[in-house]
Enzyme design. Structure first.
Site, PDB file in Angstrom:
ATOM      1  N   ASP A  58       0.817  -1.319   0.140  1.00  0.00           N
ATOM      2  CA  ASP A  58       0.158   0.096   0.132  1.00  0.00           C
ATOM      3  C   ASP A  58       1.087   1.118   0.049  1.00  0.00           C
ATOM      4  OD1 ASP A  58      -2.154   1.782  -0.076  1.00  0.00           O
ATOM      5  OD2 ASP A  58      -3.184   0.713   1.540  1.00  0.00           O
TER       6      ASP A  58
HETATM    7  C1  NOJ Z   1      -3.887   4.203  -0.061  1.00  0.00           C
HETATM    8  C2  NOJ Z   1      -5.124   3.036   0.060  1.00  0.00           C
HETATM    9  O1  NOJ Z   1      -5.195   2.406   1.290  1.00  0.00           O
HETATM   10  C3  NOJ Z   1      -5.053   2.156  -1.261  1.00  0.00           C
HETATM   11  O2  NOJ Z   1      -6.317   1.493  -1.109  1.00  0.00           O
HETATM   12  C4  NOJ Z   1      -4.925   2.971  -2.461  1.00  0.00           C
HETATM   13  O3  NOJ Z   1      -5.002   2.210  -3.427  1.00  0.00           O
HETATM   14  C5  NOJ Z   1      -3.566   3.903  -2.197  1.00  0.00           C
HETATM   15  N1  NOJ Z   1      -3.741   4.723  -1.146  1.00  0.00           N
HETATM   16  C6  NOJ Z   1      -3.300   4.479  -3.391  1.00  0.00           C
HETATM   17  O4  NOJ Z   1      -4.345   5.676  -3.617  1.00  0.00           O
END
Ligand code: NOJ
Length: 722
Positions: free
Chosen positions: A251
């Site tokens: 993530d």
């Molecule tokens: C954090 C989020 O938890 C995730 O779901 C997302 O894809 C990424 N940011 C990128 O924006």
């Protein structure tokens, strides 16, 4: 006069465009390509170039020109293409799940990926299987499907297969046990091994079986070790027990080390910059240095690059692929899927005196700020970080900009021109004034949640409580004092406590309209006037009191003490009467169930097949079938979601009283009957044997429970397993 009612199942067959390679074929190509690559090429494939480093994608990797490999574009999110200017805002997953319609879910995934592909996006950061939704207040539950792992497993499998058939890489996220926003980047989820396998890991088996290209490890820790450097969850569980052949990306900013993350099974660092002030581990020579110092074997870096390249080859992305252009209009006629999911995901919770469908009332009061377009529907707030006016989705990275929005009030006014009086505020006395003397009063209330980097009205992602927002209870009460025909329409990210509303005799109907995205008004009118007979069912439990849930947002680490008993599993095992149970939903007609037949060849013992994509080779083998017939015994056409639950033998201690193990949606004309059939696979009768570290089918008697909800069981049978 009532409007005509038609059954709601819309889409049958879907055209697929791309013939995917098998993992074996893709690995062969990737291995051939690898022989030409330098260490720095391979590290580049595994490392992001920064947030929006390459024209609007939230993640991008380094290209390798010698093998024609581009800078991959990785883009959010679960309901549409983020940062694009003319896309479809599909319904949130939770709404699609509420349709219980595999065809609509599959079509949604296909259309979503067609848009992504046309815009040049290689990797969609969707679908979501964690948060699963164990905590009713959890901020991002609406990005996923349901706290039931079977339903979520079916939905992610349909979605992944549909997306990847279009040639777009799907990403299952967030891996794993990422159930709340509060302290998501510091807390540890401490999940026992049985619960991990039977609940949280369960949908990931489906995802891997469906060939998912990518997995995103989550922000949280597991048993004290960050998910993205956790050898147990990445190497042992996902790549080992589940036989996963794709790659694991972090993530955004969830990486906390260089060599330990690499050695624990991490394959891609996202976004690779010092996003949010975080450190860069693999870029700027970091990973190369770790190889040179011997902390990471070059073989491990080869494996990262091989997995990432293989996913690209598997989707056929090495052929012609559209260049990145997030400004194209790619909506096509995909709005029809949004309308169908929004409409068929509506759950009718109460309908006294058959007040619905509406019988041409001559005066209608439409009440509440959520009946009209406000800042949310008008894309005023960044990442939908406001609950102002009509609500169609939650907030955060999983939101997109609406290209259009069907306002509830406008759709009602169009349906009943001249009959409508509007009070577009949440002021109770204004609402009462509008409702007084009208044939019916429609009151709109909401509850919202989202991702923790935005706080909305004091809610930092997770909801502070399960009450309706904006004084919804007081608004409904004031209207119910002056009007005896009140219909409450709820647009919500998840369960709210409705005891005060349901106690009012004037509240004749409650329409759980969920999160309808851009087709809000149209979908609602379809159901209110009976163009569509409501056919959605709840995908989570609505409790009578917030304290009846056994899980809350925690301020420290979460020990998952409730184990496998989440949502209806808890209400059943603790003997708590829910307000509306999992699987519940009314129709304008009635359905009768008959003719249960059970056929089984299930035998007890361990599931010992060789590990393939999705776990042991025999994990998904069918071992029993259950059939029944359903009759539409009412006066209008409709569609029924028949549900199959299994109870486990006494020899399997610690199992919930019943667990969803099948569902079938059947459209039926008035008076018509039709068959429903359920396929039970080995995994559906298995438990995780913690001592033996394997799945095993217990001996004894399984109960077969077929019905209209988790508490409305109509037919019972057994499966004897020797
Ligand atoms: C954090 C989020 O938890 C995730 O779901 C997302 O894809 C990424 N940011 C990128 O924006």
């Amino acid at each position: 006069m009532r409007g005509p009612i038609v059954a709601a199942l819309a889409i049958a067959t879907l055209p697929f465009v791309s013939a995917q390679l098998s993992w074996d074929e893709a690995y062969t190509k990737a291995e051939a390509a690898l022989t030409n690559l330098s260490l720095s090429d391979k590290v580049g494939i595994a490392t992001g170039i920064g947030w929006q480093g390459n024209g609007g994608c939230v993640g991008n990797t380094h290209p390798v020109e010698s093998i024609g490999y581009p800078s991959l574009c990785l883009q959010d999110g679960p309901l549409g293409v983020r940062y694009a200017s003319s896309i479809t805002a599909f319904t949130p997953a939770v709404q699609a799940a509420s349709t219980w319609d595999r065809n609509l879910i599959r079509e949604r995934g296909q259309f979503h990926a067609e848009e992504a592909r046309a815009l040049g996006v290689h990797v969609l950061l969707a679908p979501v299987a964690g948060a699963l939704g164990k905590i009713a207040e959890g901020g991002r539950n609406w990005e996923g499907w349901s706290p039931d792992p079977y339903l979520t497993g079916v939905a992610v499998a349909e979605t992944i297969e549909a997306m990847q058939a279009v040639g777009v890489q799907a990403t299952i996220k967030h891996y794993i046990a990422n159930e709340q926003e509060l302290r998501r980047e510091t807390m540890s989820s401490n999940v026992d091994d049985k619960t991990m396998h039977e609940i949280y890991l369960a949908p990931f088996y489906d995802a891997v079986k469906s060939g998912v290209a990518a997995t995103m490890c989550s922000y949280n820790k597991l048993d004290g070790t960050w998910a993205c450097e956790n050898d147990h969850v990445m190497n042992e569980l996902l790549k080992g027990q589940l036989g996963y052949q794709g790659y694991i990306m972090t993530d955004w900013g969830a990486q906390h080390s260089n060599a330990p993350a690499a050695n624990a099974g991490l394959d891609m660092s996202m976004p690779g910059s010092n996003y949010n002030g975080g450190d860069v581990y693999w870029g700027n020579g970091g990973l190369e240095g770790a190889v040179q110092s011997g902390d990471v074997a070059e073989e491990r870096v080869n494996d990262m690059a091989k997995r990432i390249l293989a996913a690209w080859y598997k989707m056929g992305q090495d052929g012609e692929y559209p260049p990145l252009n997030l400004d194209l209009n790619v909506q096509g006629d995909h709005g029809a899927n949004v309308r169908a999911c929004a409409r068929d995901g509506i759950v009718l919770l109460r309908n006294e005196d058959n007040i619905l469908p509406l019988a041409s009332p001559s005066s209608i009061a439409v009440i509440g700020s959520a009946a009209v377009k406000g800042d949310h529907a008008n894309n005023v707030c960044v990442d939908k970080g406001c609950n102002d006016g009509a609500l169609g989705m939650g907030w955060g990275s999983g939101s997109v900009e609406y290209s259009s929005f069907s306002e509830p009030y406008a759709a009602i006014e169009e349906k009943a021109p001249g009959a409508v009086t509007l009070s577009d505020s949440d002021d109770a006395s204004k609402g009462a004034a509008a409702a007084s003397g009208k044939d019916v009063a429609l009151v709109f209330i909401t509850a919202d949640s989202g991702e923790g980097y935005i706080t909305v009205e004091g809610n930092a992602g997770d909801r502070n409580n399960l009450d309706p927002w904006h004084n919804g209870n007081e608004l409904v009460k004031a209207v119910a004092k002056v009007n005896e025909n009140v219909i409450v329409v709820v647009h919500s990210v998840g369960a709210i406590i409705m005891d005060e509303i349901l106690a009012l005799p004037s509240v004749k109907a409650v329409v759980w309209a969920g999160l309808p995205s851009q087709e809000s008004g149209n979908a609602l009118v379809d159901v209110l006037w009976g163009e569509t007979n409501p056919n959605g069912k709840l995908v989570y439990t609505i409790a009578k009191q917030a304290s009846h849930y056994n899980t809350q947002v925690v301020s420290g680490d979460d020990d998952y003490e409730e184990g496998v008993m989440i949502d209806y599993r808890h209400f059943d095992s603790a003997g708590i009467e829910p307000e509306f149970e999992f699987g519940f939903g009314l129709s304008y007609t009635t359905f009768d169930y008959a003719d249960l037949e059970v056929q089984s060849s299930a035998t007890s013992g361990p599931i010992a097949g060789d590990i393939v994509s999705g776990g042991p080779a025999d994990f998904f083998d069918e071992v029993a079938t259950v059939t029944a017939s359903v009759t539409n015994s009412g006066a209008v056409a409709g569609a029924e979601v028949a549900q199959l639950y299994l109870s486990y033998p006494e020899s399997a201690a610690g199992q919930p009283p019943k667990q969803l193990r099948g569902f079938a949606k059947l459209p039926l004309e008035a008076g018509a009957s039709g068959p429903v059939s359920f396929s039970i696979r080995k995994r559906d009768v298995a438990v995780w044997d913690v001592e033996g570290q394997q799945w095993t089918v217990p001996a004894g008697e399984f109960g077969v429970l077929v019905g209209a909800s988790s508490r409305d069981i109509r037919l019972e049978g057994t499966i004897q397993v020797a």
